[in-house]
Design a protein around this motif. Structure first.
Motif, PDB file in Angstrom:
ATOM      1  N   PHE A   1      52.396  -1.665 -40.464  1.00  0.00           N
ATOM      2  CA  PHE A   1      52.948  -0.727 -40.445  1.00  0.00           C
ATOM      3  C   PHE A   1      54.141  -0.540 -39.939  1.00  0.00           C
ATOM      4  N   TYR A   2      54.413  -1.896 -38.918  1.00  0.00           N
ATOM      5  CA  TYR A   2      55.395  -2.022 -38.138  1.00  0.00           C
ATOM      6  C   TYR A   2      56.418  -3.093 -39.008  1.00  0.00           C
ATOM      7  N   ILE A   3      56.510  -2.939 -40.307  1.00  0.00           N
ATOM      8  CA  ILE A   3      57.567  -4.442 -41.161  1.00  0.00           C
ATOM      9  C   ILE A   3      57.340  -3.619 -42.660  1.00  0.00           C
ATOM     10  N   ASN A   4      57.125  -2.753 -43.338  1.00  0.00           N
ATOM     11  CA  ASN A   4      56.784  -2.442 -44.017  1.00  0.00           C
ATOM     12  C   ASN A   4      58.157  -1.599 -44.463  1.00  0.00           C
ATOM     13  N   SER A   5      59.028  -0.962 -43.411  1.00  0.00           N
ATOM     14  CA  SER A   5      60.049  -0.723 -43.716  1.00  0.00           C
ATOM     15  C   SER A   5      61.135  -1.447 -43.835  1.00  0.00           C
ATOM     16  N   SER A   6      62.310  -1.515 -44.787  1.00  0.00           N
ATOM     17  CA  SER A   6      63.676  -1.838 -44.013  1.00  0.00           C
ATOM     18  C   SER A   6      64.847  -1.711 -43.721  1.00  0.00           C
ATOM     19  N   ILE A   7      65.141  -2.852 -42.706  1.00  0.00           N
ATOM     20  CA  ILE A   7      66.576  -1.468 -41.419  1.00  0.00           C
ATOM     21  C   ILE A   7      67.745  -1.800 -42.127  1.00  0.00           C
ATOM     22  N   LEU A   8      68.648  -0.458 -42.131  1.00  0.00           N
ATOM     23  CA  LEU A   8      69.772  -0.529 -42.595  1.00  0.00           C
ATOM     24  C   LEU A   8      70.910  -1.161 -42.063  1.00  0.00           C
TER      25      LEU A   8
ATOM     26  N   TYR B   1      80.977   2.226 -41.485  1.00  0.00           N
ATOM     27  CA  TYR B   1      80.206   2.253 -40.626  1.00  0.00           C
ATOM     28  C   TYR B   1      79.621   1.640 -39.542  1.00  0.00           C
ATOM     29  N   ARG B   2      79.252   1.561 -38.755  1.00  0.00           N
ATOM     30  CA  ARG B   2      78.928   0.455 -37.637  1.00  0.00           C
ATOM     31  C   ARG B   2      77.867   1.330 -36.362  1.00  0.00           C
ATOM     32  N   TYR B   3      76.955   0.712 -36.313  1.00  0.00           N
ATOM     33  CA  TYR B   3      76.394   0.638 -35.050  1.00  0.00           C
ATOM     34  C   TYR B   3      76.440   1.246 -34.176  1.00  0.00           C
ATOM     35  N   GLU B   4      76.342   2.062 -32.906  1.00  0.00           N
ATOM     36  CA  GLU B   4      77.049   2.042 -32.029  1.00  0.00           C
ATOM     37  C   GLU B   4      75.766   2.152 -30.673  1.00  0.00           C
ATOM     38  N   TYR B   5      76.077   1.957 -29.368  1.00  0.00           N
ATOM     39  CA  TYR B   5      75.183   2.015 -28.135  1.00  0.00           C
ATOM     40  C   TYR B   5      74.265   2.889 -28.631  1.00  0.00           C
ATOM     41  N   GLY B   6      72.965   2.727 -28.213  1.00  0.00           N
ATOM     42  CA  GLY B   6      72.186   4.074 -28.334  1.00  0.00           C
ATOM     43  C   GLY B   6      71.842   4.749 -29.321  1.00  0.00           C
ATOM     44  N   VAL B   7      72.484   4.780 -31.039  1.00  0.00           N
ATOM     45  CA  VAL B   7      72.552   4.678 -31.613  1.00  0.00           C
ATOM     46  C   VAL B   7      71.072   4.837 -32.682  1.00  0.00           C
ATOM     47  N   PRO B   8      70.139   5.645 -33.133  1.00  0.00           N
ATOM     48  CA  PRO B   8      69.120   5.377 -33.642  1.00  0.00           C
ATOM     49  C   PRO B   8      68.693   4.314 -34.693  1.00  0.00           C
ATOM     50  N   ILE B   9      67.940   3.168 -35.009  1.00  0.00           N
ATOM     51  CA  ILE B   9      68.135   1.770 -36.193  1.00  0.00           C
ATOM     52  C   ILE B   9      67.719   2.812 -37.263  1.00  0.00           C
ATOM     53  N   GLN B  10      68.038   2.702 -38.805  1.00  0.00           N
ATOM     54  CA  GLN B  10      68.115   3.171 -38.840  1.00  0.00           C
ATOM     55  C   GLN B  10      67.494   2.826 -40.417  1.00  0.00           C
ATOM     56  N   THR B  11      66.198   3.606 -41.157  1.00  0.00           N
ATOM     57  CA  THR B  11      65.636   2.566 -41.799  1.00  0.00           C
ATOM     58  C   THR B  11      65.851   3.234 -43.325  1.00  0.00           C
ATOM     59  N   VAL B  12      65.220   2.530 -44.179  1.00  0.00           N
ATOM     60  CA  VAL B  12      65.279   3.348 -45.752  1.00  0.00           C
ATOM     61  C   VAL B  12      64.728   5.015 -45.825  1.00  0.00           C
ATOM     62  N   ASP B  13      63.433   5.283 -44.674  1.00  0.00           N
ATOM     63  CA  ASP B  13      62.231   6.029 -44.839  1.00  0.00           C
ATOM     64  C   ASP B  13      62.985   7.227 -43.759  1.00  0.00           C
ATOM     65  N   ALA B  14      63.350   6.318 -42.842  1.00  0.00           N
ATOM     66  CA  ALA B  14      63.445   7.371 -41.278  1.00  0.00           C
ATOM     67  C   ALA B  14      65.052   6.286 -40.534  1.00  0.00           C
ATOM     68  N   PHE B  15      63.503   5.869 -39.301  1.00  0.00           N
ATOM     69  CA  PHE B  15      64.632   5.658 -38.598  1.00  0.00           C
ATOM     70  C   PHE B  15      63.338   4.263 -37.965  1.00  0.00           C
ATOM     71  N   LEU B  16      63.510   3.610 -36.660  1.00  0.00           N
ATOM     72  CA  LEU B  16      62.650   2.120 -37.120  1.00  0.00           C
ATOM     73  C   LEU B  16      62.054   2.886 -35.144  1.00  0.00           C
TER      74      LEU B  16
END
Length: 565
Positions: A250-257, A189-204
């Motif tokens: 609230f803005y840094i407690n969730s890690s990004i995949l 998998y890889r991030y592509e343009y416009g794809v929501p940035i995923q985090t552990v719980d949902a998205f950024l």
């Protein structure tokens, strides 16, 4: 072949089988046979239609009045029908995509005296092989009735709908590692343009206004999509410590995949913290590792988040390797009922030195016009300082041209400007050296060759950049010195009518010269030297455009209709 045959029979005969009372299934053990028969019967028959076509009338526009030639209007009487010349809506159906449904047919019997309206309710069969046979999602057939508030459910409804906006996060954004598809184990998998940035719980989350100016936290940050938003957050000083949206955590407690659907995580680090006082003065804090939580101090709520700026670093393979956040913290008094927050996100590819943009994509009024040079066989080379790429002479207090050679001011998009100085000429000055000094004064040490058409144009897209056209107006004389430089920037509105983008299409630099006459000994002469920039909008009148209706280009297997064809 057998699978194609069964599919063809199912699609072709589905409208006819809807009217059959029963269908025999192949012989099998009794219990499985009953199970399959029950499942087949349930698949064939959907829920009862919730729309009565006999009561539908799309041409009934007048309230309690008969509409002319509207044969389905319940306000029309037999006398009204006798005056009709035709039925404007001869057939009324529900969803045209269904294989079988009821249809209301309206016509006029002109042979009767007086003419009468004829109404029939028939079964309408859709001949398309791609029609919908069964509508098994009952919630989609009608609007759900809203829940009426009562004394028992009032607190629950207030919690769900009491905010300025309310929306449920889509299930597709929730990351459930237990429900992963085994077939995706070997897929990269890889991030592509416009794809929501995923985090552990949902998205950024990048809060933004939705239907009003109030903040909504349901806006996902898209990969490589530079965004900047402002919205208003409701706040209460007494409960500011319990409002998550004004806390740094609230803005840094969730890690990004690092990549979608992966177990590799990237923590969001705090890059800088700036504290803003009530009068607007900002102070940068040296300590970035300490989280400052909102708290009440002397009837003030301090350490609330006023702004967040994310910076994402990624690789050329679409993997996020670093994420940082910069905060602006402030304070509000007890009289404040809301606070304005600003959010921004930017992206940088690893091992690159990006040049600041002046818009995304179109130019933003007030930002510097981007320009550069093009060496042979290379892309556009730009100054890392965007305010030093395209400059003009800056006026000084002394107005002396010979002492103002280093004073330059950037050309800002949309800002017409004029500047200048005065040059004192004596009889001892030579023409050619003076002309070169004045030309360097007007053009600067390095006048660019190309201008970026958009605020975010890439340096490697050389063909998109706009070359600067140089013109020269002079008099017929042996000694000419430049006295004025006029830069005209022509731009146009590009893109959608809803959000047009500013695009530069032409840049012209005109140098005006004059004749330097020889002065007698002991005499002096003062001449003005001017620089000017003019922005001209050459946009043509906007015309709305509409997309063409899509066409179906379906290719079926050669034996799809076997054995019928």
């Amino acid at each position: 072949m057998a699978a194609a045959l069964r599919l063809g029979l199912l699609l072709f005969l589905s409208p006819l089988r809807a009217a059959e009372p029963s269908t025999e299934l192949p012989s099998s053990p009794e219990a499985p046979s009953k199970t399959r028969a029950t499942a087949w019967k349930r698949g064939r028959s959907g829920p009862a239609p919730l729309t009565d076509v006999a009561k539908l009338c799309v041409c009934d526009l007048l309230v309690a009045q008969c509409d002319v030639n509207c044969c389905c209007d319940p306000d029309c009487s037999a006398e009204d029908f006798s005056l009709f010349t035709t039925c404007s809506v001869p057939i009324v159906t529900g969803d045209s995509r269904l294989c079988s449904q009821k249809a209301a047919i309206y016509s006029l019997d002109t042979e009767a005296n007086p003419p009468e309206r004829v109404f029939k309710l028939v079964d309408h069969i859709n001949p398309s092989v791609f029609c919908i046979h069964a509508t098994n999602y009952e919630q989609a057939l009608s609007f759900s009735s809203p829940e009426i508030p009562t004394a028992e459910n009032f607190d629950q409804l207030l919690k769900k709908y009491g905010g300025a906006t309310f929306s449920a996060e889509p299930d597709s954004w929730s990351m459930n590692s237990d429900a992963s598809d085994p077939s995706d184990a070997n897929k990269s998998y890889r991030y592509e343009y416009g794809v929501p940035i995923q985090t552990v719980d949902a998205f950024l989350r990048l809060p933004s206004p939705v239907v009003s100016s109030w903040c909504s936290d349901a806006n996902p940050a898209g990969f490589l999509v530079h965004q900047a938003t402002k919205c208003i957050r409701s706040i209460s000083v007494e409960n500011c410590g319990n409002i998550q949206a004004v806390s740094m955590l609230f803005y840094i407690n969730s890690s990004i995949l690092a990549v979608p659907k992966s177990s590799q995580m990237v923590n969001i680090t705090v890059q800088s913290v700036v504290v803003q006082s009530l009068n607007g003065m900002r102070t940068s804090l040296n300590s970035r590792d300490v989280l400052r939580h909102p708290m009440i101090l002397d009837e003030l709520c301090i350490n609330i988040v006023l702004g967040v700026s994310y910076h994402i670093t990624y690789t050329d393979t679409g993997e996020i390797i670093e994420a940082a956040a910069s905060f602006v913290l402030g304070a509000v008094n007890k009289e404040a009922l809301s606070v304005q927050q600003s959010f921004e996100i930017s992206f940088t590819q690893v091992n690159t030195n990006p040049v600041p943009f002046s818009g995304n994509p179109g130019y933003v009024v007030g930002l510097a016009v981007r320009a550069g040079f093009k060496p042979q066989g290379s892309g556009i080379i730009q100054n890392t300082n965007k305010y030093g790429q395209l400059t003009v002479l800056q006026s000084t207090a002394h107005q002396d041209c010979l002492t103002a050679q280093e004073a330059r001011t950037p050309v800002l998009f949309g800002y017409n400007m004029i500047s200048g100085c005065k040059l004192r000429i004596t009889a001892a000055m030579n023409c050619q050296p003076l002309a070169q000094v004045l030309l360097d004064l007007l053009m600067g040490q390095s006048f660019p060759e190309y201008v970026a058409p958009f605020g975010n144009s890439q340096a490697q897209d050389v063909l998109d950049w706009v070359p600067i056209t140089h013109l020269r107006t002079s008099e017929q004389s042996s000694c000419q010195i430049p006295v004025a430089l006029e830069i005209e920037v022509k731009w146009t509105k590009y893109g959608s009518l809803v959000n047009p983008q500013a695009r530069i299409v032409n840049v012209t630099a005109t140098t005006t010269t004059t004749t330097l006459k020889q002065l007698p000994l002991g005499r002096e002469r003062t001449i003005p030297i001017t620089s000017s920039v003019v922005f001209t909008d050459i946009s043509s009148p906007a015309e709305p455009g509409y997309k063409a209706w899509p066409t179906i280009n379906a290719k079926l297997p050669h034996d799809f209709f076997f054995p019928f064809v």
